[in-house]
Design a protein around this motif. Sequence first.
Motif, PDB file in Angstrom:
ATOM      1  N   ILE A  39       0.874  -1.169   0.000  1.00 27.23           N
ATOM      2  CA  ILE A  39       0.000   0.000   0.000  1.00 27.23           C
ATOM      3  C   ILE A  39       0.915   1.224   0.000  1.00 27.23           C
ATOM      4  CG2 ILE A  39      -1.784   1.277   1.272  1.00 27.23           C
ATOM      5  CD1 ILE A  39      -1.176  -2.230   2.375  1.00 27.23           C
ATOM      6  N   GLN A  41       1.220   5.745   0.200  1.00 23.89           N
ATOM      7  CA  GLN A  41       0.570   6.965   0.666  1.00 23.89           C
ATOM      8  C   GLN A  41       1.422   8.170   0.262  1.00 23.89           C
ATOM      9  OE1 GLN A  41       0.121   7.379   4.981  1.00 23.89           O
ATOM     10  NE2 GLN A  41      -1.840   8.421   4.652  1.00 23.89           N
ATOM     11  N   LYS A  45      -1.498  12.742   1.571  1.00 25.31           N
ATOM     12  CA  LYS A  45      -2.674  12.185   0.894  1.00 25.31           C
ATOM     13  C   LYS A  45      -3.100  10.854   1.511  1.00 25.31           C
ATOM     14  CE  LYS A  45      -1.811  14.501  -3.483  1.00 25.31           C
ATOM     15  NZ  LYS A  45      -1.731  14.375  -4.961  1.00 25.31           N
ATOM     16  N   GLY A  46      -4.072  10.213   0.879  1.00 28.10           N
ATOM     17  CA  GLY A  46      -4.646   8.991   1.404  1.00 28.10           C
ATOM     18  C   GLY A  46      -3.911   7.734   0.964  1.00 28.10           C
ATOM     19  N   LEU A  47      -4.503   6.601   1.332  1.00 35.33           N
ATOM     20  CA  LEU A  47      -3.905   5.292   1.087  1.00 35.33           C
ATOM     21  C   LEU A  47      -4.357   4.721  -0.254  1.00 35.33           C
ATOM     22  CD1 LEU A  47      -4.661   3.933   4.662  1.00 35.33           C
ATOM     23  CD2 LEU A  47      -2.409   4.611   3.809  1.00 35.33           C
ATOM     24  N   TRP A  49      -4.027   0.989  -2.457  1.00 30.86           N
ATOM     25  CA  TRP A  49      -3.573  -0.388  -2.565  1.00 30.86           C
ATOM     26  C   TRP A  49      -2.837  -0.564  -3.885  1.00 30.86           C
ATOM     27  CZ3 TRP A  49      -5.940  -4.253  -5.946  1.00 30.86           C
ATOM     28  CH2 TRP A  49      -5.422  -5.547  -5.757  1.00 30.86           C
ATOM     29  N   ASN A  62      -3.649  -3.577  -8.431  1.00 27.77           N
ATOM     30  CA  ASN A  62      -4.563  -2.475  -8.683  1.00 27.77           C
ATOM     31  C   ASN A  62      -4.537  -2.206 -10.194  1.00 27.77           C
ATOM     32  OD1 ASN A  62      -5.774   0.105  -8.968  1.00 27.77           O
ATOM     33  ND2 ASN A  62      -5.193   0.634  -6.865  1.00 27.77           N
ATOM     34  N   PRO A  63      -5.687  -2.263 -10.859  1.00 24.69           N
ATOM     35  CA  PRO A  63      -5.707  -2.054 -12.313  1.00 24.69           C
ATOM     36  C   PRO A  63      -5.051  -0.745 -12.746  1.00 24.69           C
ATOM     37  CG  PRO A  63      -7.812  -2.910 -11.571  1.00 24.69           C
ATOM     38  CD  PRO A  63      -7.023  -2.596 -10.339  1.00 24.69           C
ATOM     39  N   TYR A  94       4.067   1.018   2.241  1.00 27.30           N
ATOM     40  CA  TYR A  94       3.867   0.101   3.356  1.00 27.30           C
ATOM     41  C   TYR A  94       3.678  -1.318   2.832  1.00 27.30           C
ATOM     42  CZ  TYR A  94       2.580   4.260   6.138  1.00 27.30           C
ATOM     43  OH  TYR A  94       2.574   5.471   6.782  1.00 27.30           O
ATOM     44  N   LEU A  98      -2.482  -9.190   4.303  1.00 24.52           N
ATOM     45  CA  LEU A  98      -3.858  -9.052   3.848  1.00 24.52           C
ATOM     46  C   LEU A  98      -4.614 -10.325   4.197  1.00 24.52           C
ATOM     47  CD1 LEU A  98      -6.136  -7.714   2.181  1.00 24.52           C
ATOM     48  CD2 LEU A  98      -5.119  -8.758   0.160  1.00 24.52           C
ATOM     49  N   TYR A 105     -11.643  -8.571   3.117  1.00 27.11           N
ATOM     50  CA  TYR A 105     -10.231  -8.318   2.855  1.00 27.11           C
ATOM     51  C   TYR A 105      -9.800  -7.214   3.822  1.00 27.11           C
ATOM     52  CZ  TYR A 105     -11.355 -10.137  -1.876  1.00 27.11           C
ATOM     53  OH  TYR A 105     -11.777 -10.878  -2.941  1.00 27.11           O
ATOM     54  N   ASP A 106      -8.885  -7.476   4.726  1.00 22.79           N
ATOM     55  CA  ASP A 106      -8.363  -6.397   5.564  1.00 22.79           C
ATOM     56  C   ASP A 106      -6.873  -6.564   5.793  1.00 22.79           C
ATOM     57  OD1 ASP A 106      -9.059  -7.106   9.125  1.00 22.79           O
ATOM     58  OD2 ASP A 106      -7.982  -8.259   7.609  1.00 22.79           O
ATOM     59  N   PHE A 107      -6.227  -5.488   6.227  1.00 24.61           N
ATOM     60  CA  PHE A 107      -4.796  -5.474   6.500  1.00 24.61           C
ATOM     61  C   PHE A 107      -4.603  -5.397   8.011  1.00 24.61           C
ATOM     62  CE2 PHE A 107      -3.472  -4.998   2.170  1.00 24.61           C
ATOM     63  CZ  PHE A 107      -4.479  -4.260   1.557  1.00 24.61           C
ATOM     64  N   TRP A 110       1.000  -4.205   9.711  1.00 27.92           N
ATOM     65  CA  TRP A 110       1.653  -3.279   8.791  1.00 27.92           C
ATOM     66  C   TRP A 110       3.126  -3.104   9.146  1.00 27.92           C
ATOM     67  CZ3 TRP A 110      -1.142   0.347   5.394  1.00 27.92           C
ATOM     68  CH2 TRP A 110      -2.518   0.111   5.352  1.00 27.92           C
TER      69      TRP A 110
ATOM     70  N   TYR B  38      -9.167   2.046   9.775  1.00 27.77           N
ATOM     71  CA  TYR B  38      -7.784   2.193  10.234  1.00 27.77           C
ATOM     72  C   TYR B  38      -7.623   3.565  10.875  1.00 27.77           C
ATOM     73  CZ  TYR B  38      -7.278  -1.736   7.094  1.00 27.77           C
ATOM     74  OH  TYR B  38      -7.444  -2.950   6.474  1.00 27.77           O
ATOM     75  N   TYR B  89      -9.386   5.976   8.169  1.00 27.76           N
ATOM     76  CA  TYR B  89      -9.655   5.517   6.810  1.00 27.76           C
ATOM     77  C   TYR B  89     -10.573   4.302   6.836  1.00 27.76           C
ATOM     78  CZ  TYR B  89      -5.651   8.357   5.339  1.00 27.76           C
ATOM     79  OH  TYR B  89      -4.782   9.387   5.087  1.00 27.76           O
ATOM     80  N   GLN B  91     -12.082   1.052   4.478  1.00 29.90           N
ATOM     81  CA  GLN B  91     -11.525   0.207   3.403  1.00 29.90           C
ATOM     82  C   GLN B  91     -12.461  -0.947   3.123  1.00 29.90           C
ATOM     83  OE1 GLN B  91      -9.040  -2.980   4.417  1.00 29.90           O
ATOM     84  NE2 GLN B  91     -10.006  -3.603   2.504  1.00 29.90           N
TER      85      GLN B  91
END
Lengths: 120, 111
Positions: A39, A41, A45-47, A49, A62-63, A94, A98, A105-107, A110, B38, B89, B91
């Motif tokens: 992942i 960042q 800004k934001g996260l 994947w 990620n496409p 990071y 997963l 689906y979670d992380f 980290w 998160y 966040y 997800q």
Amino acid sequence: QLHLQESGPGLVKPSETLSLTCVVSGAFIRDSTDYWGWIRQPPGKGLEWIGSIYSSGTTYYNPSLESRVTISVSENQFSLRVRSVTATDTAVYYCARLRYRLYFYDFDWWGQGALVTVSS
Amino acid sequence: QSVLTQPPSVSGAPGQRVTIACTGSSSNIGAGYDVHWYQQFPGTAPKLLMYGNNNRPSGVPDRISGSKSGTSASLAIIGLQAEDEADYYCQSYDSSLTAVVFGGGTKLTVL
């Protein structure tokens, strides 16, 4: 207690390849039923994947980044390569575990993150 | 533009209750995919705060709760404390994009 640690160059030149490795301790990737992912960042800004890999080597990307990204696994570490980088690839990267179940689906673990700056 | 929409910021006084909304669509939250939350402090990695919509990992206080309904989810914090000031966040997974997706993040300020 699981521990993930990213490592790699902190500065990459535009058009070159960004390479990072995540070393896993406290668990064996080959014995795990979970995935391992990256992942990123960008500063302020934001996260986002990037992609994930299973112990068998099966990958999901990620496409939006798939054409430039490769994730691989070896021993108890997994790696990220991003080709043809530009300034927009500057970010904290990071690695994370997963967890995957049906519709889930979670992380849950980290790494501390590695700042990679793309600049000449 | 994130696939999951969160308010950029929320605030509350100590002791108050705040909620953070996460709005998705029929291809992610509305399709039945679980929502996870998160918490991230400046300069540190995100930490899993809520998983599977409303489950707290060990160590997360029960004054923090999560819920999901339709195409949205929310995180609620009651008895707000200074230590809750952070970025949050949401997800999930999007079946149309075939991608793990995050919300844009919400900055919680404790007044």
